[in-house]
Design a protein around this motif. Sequence first.
Motif, PDB file in Angstrom:
ATOM      1  N   ALA A   1       0.856  -1.185   0.000  1.00 28.56           N
ATOM      2  CA  ALA A   1       0.000   0.000   0.000  1.00 28.56           C
ATOM      3  C   ALA A   1       0.894   1.236   0.000  1.00 28.56           C
ATOM      4  CB  ALA A   1      -0.917  -0.005   1.221  1.00 28.56           C
ATOM      5  N   CYS A   2       0.892   1.955  -1.115  1.00 21.27           N
ATOM      6  CA  CYS A   2       1.828   3.068  -1.298  1.00 21.27           C
ATOM      7  C   CYS A   2       1.144   4.416  -1.076  1.00 21.27           C
ATOM      8  CB  CYS A   2       2.429   3.027  -2.701  1.00 21.27           C
ATOM      9  SG  CYS A   2       3.307   1.500  -3.072  1.00 21.27           S
ATOM     10  N   ASP A   3       1.530   5.083  -0.003  1.00 18.60           N
ATOM     11  CA  ASP A   3       1.039   6.445   0.262  1.00 18.60           C
ATOM     12  C   ASP A   3       1.939   7.409  -0.509  1.00 18.60           C
ATOM     13  OD1 ASP A   3      -0.226   8.662   1.273  1.00 18.60           O
ATOM     14  OD2 ASP A   3       0.680   8.519   3.273  1.00 18.60           O
ATOM     15  N   THR A   4       1.771   7.401  -1.806  1.00 23.57           N
ATOM     16  CA  THR A   4       2.704   8.060  -2.722  1.00 23.57           C
ATOM     17  C   THR A   4       2.844   9.551  -2.462  1.00 23.57           C
ATOM     18  OG1 THR A   4       2.064   6.410  -4.359  1.00 23.57           O
ATOM     19  CG2 THR A   4       3.255   8.345  -5.167  1.00 23.57           C
ATOM     20  N   MET A   5       1.762  10.202  -2.073  1.00 20.85           N
ATOM     21  CA  MET A   5       1.781  11.641  -1.874  1.00 20.85           C
ATOM     22  C   MET A   5       1.774  12.056  -0.407  1.00 20.85           C
ATOM     23  SD  MET A   5       1.924  12.576  -4.988  1.00 20.85           S
ATOM     24  CE  MET A   5       1.629  14.341  -4.879  1.00 20.85           C
ATOM     25  N   GLY A   6       1.852  11.069   0.485  1.00 19.19           N
ATOM     26  CA  GLY A   6       1.888  11.384   1.907  1.00 19.19           C
ATOM     27  C   GLY A   6       0.578  11.888   2.475  1.00 19.19           C
ATOM     28  N   TYR A   7      -0.544  11.559   1.813  1.00 14.19           N
ATOM     29  CA  TYR A   7      -1.848  12.034   2.280  1.00 14.19           C
ATOM     30  C   TYR A   7      -2.412  11.218   3.448  1.00 14.19           C
ATOM     31  CZ  TYR A   7      -2.443  15.031  -1.862  1.00 14.19           C
ATOM     32  OH  TYR A   7      -2.312  16.002  -2.821  1.00 14.19           O
ATOM     33  N   GLY A   8      -1.845  10.065   3.747  1.00 14.47           N
ATOM     34  CA  GLY A   8      -2.379   9.229   4.808  1.00 14.47           C
ATOM     35  C   GLY A   8      -2.354   9.925   6.160  1.00 14.47           C
TER      36      GLY A   8
ATOM     37  N   GLY B   1      -2.561  -4.134  11.315  1.00 13.37           N
ATOM     38  CA  GLY B   1      -2.604  -5.364  10.541  1.00 13.37           C
ATOM     39  C   GLY B   1      -1.604  -5.523   9.435  1.00 13.37           C
ATOM     40  N   CYS B   2      -0.678  -4.586   9.293  1.00 14.16           N
ATOM     41  CA  CYS B   2       0.323  -4.651   8.241  1.00 14.16           C
ATOM     42  C   CYS B   2       1.615  -5.212   8.834  1.00 14.16           C
ATOM     43  CB  CYS B   2       0.549  -3.246   7.686  1.00 14.16           C
ATOM     44  SG  CYS B   2       1.802  -3.130   6.428  1.00 14.16           S
ATOM     45  N   ALA B   3       2.165  -6.267   8.228  1.00 15.79           N
ATOM     46  CA  ALA B   3       3.357  -6.888   8.801  1.00 15.79           C
ATOM     47  C   ALA B   3       4.639  -6.175   8.400  1.00 15.79           C
ATOM     48  CB  ALA B   3       3.435  -8.361   8.392  1.00 15.79           C
ATOM     49  N   GLY B   4       4.702  -5.660   7.174  1.00 20.85           N
ATOM     50  CA  GLY B   4       5.936  -5.074   6.674  1.00 20.85           C
ATOM     51  C   GLY B   4       5.856  -3.578   6.487  1.00 20.85           C
ATOM     52  N   ILE B   5       6.895  -2.873   6.883  1.00 17.07           N
ATOM     53  CA  ILE B   5       6.991  -1.432   6.646  1.00 17.07           C
ATOM     54  C   ILE B   5       8.185  -1.180   5.743  1.00 17.07           C
ATOM     55  CG2 ILE B   5       7.347   0.839   7.682  1.00 17.07           C
ATOM     56  CD1 ILE B   5       4.621  -0.428   8.297  1.00 17.07           C
ATOM     57  N   ASN B   6       7.919  -0.554   4.600  1.00 16.82           N
ATOM     58  CA  ASN B   6       8.975  -0.262   3.646  1.00 16.82           C
ATOM     59  C   ASN B   6       9.628   1.070   3.983  1.00 16.82           C
ATOM     60  OD1 ASN B   6       9.438   0.719   0.329  1.00 16.82           O
ATOM     61  ND2 ASN B   6      10.366  -1.105   1.172  1.00 16.82           N
ATOM     62  N   THR B   7      10.954   1.087   3.997  1.00 18.09           N
ATOM     63  CA  THR B   7      11.699   2.249   4.479  1.00 18.09           C
ATOM     64  C   THR B   7      12.886   2.538   3.576  1.00 18.09           C
ATOM     65  OG1 THR B   7      13.183   0.924   5.847  1.00 18.09           O
ATOM     66  CG2 THR B   7      11.118   1.634   6.865  1.00 18.09           C
ATOM     67  N   SER B   8      13.520   3.676   3.833  1.00 18.31           N
ATOM     68  CA  SER B   8      14.759   4.041   3.154  1.00 18.31           C
ATOM     69  C   SER B   8      15.711   4.617   4.197  1.00 18.31           C
ATOM     70  CB  SER B   8      14.484   5.073   2.061  1.00 18.31           C
ATOM     71  OG  SER B   8      15.674   5.506   1.457  1.00 18.31           O
ATOM     72  N   LEU B   9      16.986   4.318   4.068  1.00 19.76           N
ATOM     73  CA  LEU B   9      17.954   4.853   5.020  1.00 19.76           C
ATOM     74  C   LEU B   9      17.890   6.370   5.082  1.00 19.76           C
ATOM     75  CD1 LEU B   9      21.104   2.613   4.484  1.00 19.76           C
ATOM     76  CD2 LEU B   9      19.896   2.988   6.654  1.00 19.76           C
ATOM     77  N   PHE B  10      17.762   6.891   6.293  1.00 23.54           N
ATOM     78  CA  PHE B  10      17.715   8.327   6.575  1.00 23.54           C
ATOM     79  C   PHE B  10      16.549   9.013   5.859  1.00 23.54           C
ATOM     80  CE2 PHE B  10      22.363   7.165   6.259  1.00 23.54           C
ATOM     81  CZ  PHE B  10      22.426   6.744   7.578  1.00 23.54           C
ATOM     82  N   GLY B  11      15.575   8.208   5.415  1.00 20.69           N
ATOM     83  CA  GLY B  11      14.395   8.765   4.748  1.00 20.69           C
ATOM     84  C   GLY B  11      14.674   9.299   3.360  1.00 20.69           C
TER      85      GLY B  11
ATOM     86  N   ALA C   1       0.913 -11.126   6.675  1.00 24.67           N
ATOM     87  CA  ALA C   1       2.297 -11.260   6.236  1.00 24.67           C
ATOM     88  C   ALA C   1       2.508 -10.804   4.801  1.00 24.67           C
ATOM     89  CB  ALA C   1       2.751 -12.708   6.383  1.00 24.67           C
ATOM     90  N   LEU C   2       1.428 -10.609   4.053  1.00 24.64           N
ATOM     91  CA  LEU C   2       1.546 -10.193   2.658  1.00 24.64           C
ATOM     92  C   LEU C   2       1.175  -8.729   2.453  1.00 24.64           C
ATOM     93  CD1 LEU C   2       0.104 -13.345   0.839  1.00 24.64           C
ATOM     94  CD2 LEU C   2       2.486 -12.775   1.333  1.00 24.64           C
ATOM     95  N   ILE C   3       0.980  -7.997   3.550  1.00 30.19           N
ATOM     96  CA  ILE C   3       0.643  -6.572   3.444  1.00 30.19           C
ATOM     97  C   ILE C   3       1.848  -5.746   3.878  1.00 30.19           C
ATOM     98  CG2 ILE C   3      -0.961  -4.741   4.090  1.00 30.19           C
ATOM     99  CD1 ILE C   3      -2.957  -6.879   4.929  1.00 30.19           C
ATOM    100  N   GLU C   4       2.146  -4.725   3.090  1.00 31.47           N
ATOM    101  CA  GLU C   4       3.299  -3.873   3.348  1.00 31.47           C
ATOM    102  C   GLU C   4       2.881  -2.412   3.139  1.00 31.47           C
ATOM    103  OE1 GLU C   4       8.005  -3.938   1.953  1.00 31.47           O
ATOM    104  OE2 GLU C   4       6.462  -4.789   0.669  1.00 31.47           O
ATOM    105  N   TRP C   5       3.399  -1.525   3.958  1.00 32.85           N
ATOM    106  CA  TRP C   5       3.088  -0.091   3.850  1.00 32.85           C
ATOM    107  C   TRP C   5       4.321   0.664   3.366  1.00 32.85           C
ATOM    108  CZ3 TRP C   5      -1.135   2.911   3.967  1.00 32.85           C
ATOM    109  CH2 TRP C   5      -0.962   4.296   4.104  1.00 32.85           C
ATOM    110  N   HIS C   6       4.109   1.541   2.396  1.00 35.50           N
ATOM    111  CA  HIS C   6       5.186   2.375   1.848  1.00 35.50           C
ATOM    112  C   HIS C   6       4.743   3.825   1.977  1.00 35.50           C
ATOM    113  CE1 HIS C   6       8.303   3.635  -1.138  1.00 35.50           C
ATOM    114  NE2 HIS C   6       7.365   4.469  -1.552  1.00 35.50           N
TER     115      HIS C   6
END
Length: 478
Positions: free
Chosen positions: A243-250, A302-312, A278-283
């Motif tokens: 689930a990609c919060d592409t514009m940061g509106y969440g 309910g989301c198991a995975g959080i997608n991240t980037s070093l230092f944002g 286990a198959l849901i990821e947040w970006h």
Amino acid sequence: MSGQNGGTMRENNSTFENRPVTMNEKNNLLEIEEHMYILDDVEKPNVFRNMFPYSEIPKIPFNDRIVPHNMPKEIWITDTTFRDGQQSRAPYTTEQIVTIYDYLHRLGGPNGLIRASEFFLYSKKDRDAVYKCMELGYQFPEVTSWIRASKEDFKLVKEIGMKETGILVSCSDYHIFLKLKMTRRQAMEHYLSVIRECLEEGISPRCHLEDITRADIYGFVVPFCVELMKLMEEYNIPIKIRACDTMGYGVNYAGAVIPRSVQGIIYAIHTHAGVPHALIEWHGHNDFYKAVANSTTAWLYGCAGINTSLFGIGERTGNTPLEAMVFEYAQLKGTLDGMDTTVITELADYFEKEIGYEIPPRTPFVGKNFNVTRAGIHADGLLKNEEIYNIFDTEKFLNRPVLCSVSDTSGLAGIAHWMNTYFKLHGDKQVDKNSMLVQEVKKWVDEEYAGGRITVLTDEELIEQINAACEKLNLTIG
């Protein structure tokens, strides 16, 4: 029928009264089978103009529909430093990618809490980095890819030996109608055909639902995810939903309306589309300063995975910082589960010294001033007991001892403390408050404030004066 957290629920033709009543083993309550949702193939795009009036600031409406906490037993972090993180800066070299990947492996610890890292495959440099990272033989982070939705790229993924790849499946009408020039049905059929091709190659697809916080959750996202779960059952290959919060509106506010409600989106994907935790990821993106809070909320609901980037580091305002979620994990679970947080400081040093990336000095956990106390009254308290003004034992977890700035109230002890902590002096290498070096610097400090200065001294000023004093006294520090 009104949907959870807003939106409109679309049901198939089966009647409500014919649905079976079953016992929910989680809460021991009888319930009727969930509604079935079918695609709402609208003629005109729904861009939620009431929430996103482009000529005004976006609005956050509420309907006070609440969903329950539902944090998975196992949660983890994934990484996009080499994919989204490279879209906003000069590309990393192959050697830099391999070095950073090795750091991520060490940081994730023996339990592999940094579960996966995604790579581009477009250039030879990218592919060389992938091969070299895979040659290290680490189980975690798993090396995964991000590709164009084409048969040629699927075959490339298979040839390299990857088990999983990300595929872009934009889900808002902004993208479906205005960018792809398709209808919802056309987009869904196109996406499903591409994902089927991926499955035919034996590759597990990770479906990146771009712009989900402006999408029709029950009119497109849930019906699409339902179809993806059917494909997963048919091929017996996992299909992940990112689930990609592409514009940061969440937003993470209880009772907010979808598609802005993070918890509402995760609830819909898990409960109504039947996607396992286990198959849901947040970006997440940080356009409205909510990347970390939204990511933690996704875990909680309910989301198991959080997608991240070093230092944002990422597109526009950046992604959810990986290092932030390491400490969010520890706060939620009460343990680091083997993660080595001192690697975070090593990574920050590597980025600044070897890559030339300047980390803003007040960045939590990694900025050079994140645990520096500058206010005179705070410094006094810190010298008496560092717990008063330090968030936790930063020396233990980050190899970053707490530092107090120097001002007119610091005295000889404060100046000595600053030198010992800044230069990381230990044992017989430490300077004493009665040393000639400390006394020489103290003279300069007193002169500064006698001349009317009211601000604390900067690190750069102190280093300059310490060097001058060392030269005058023929001394060295450290």
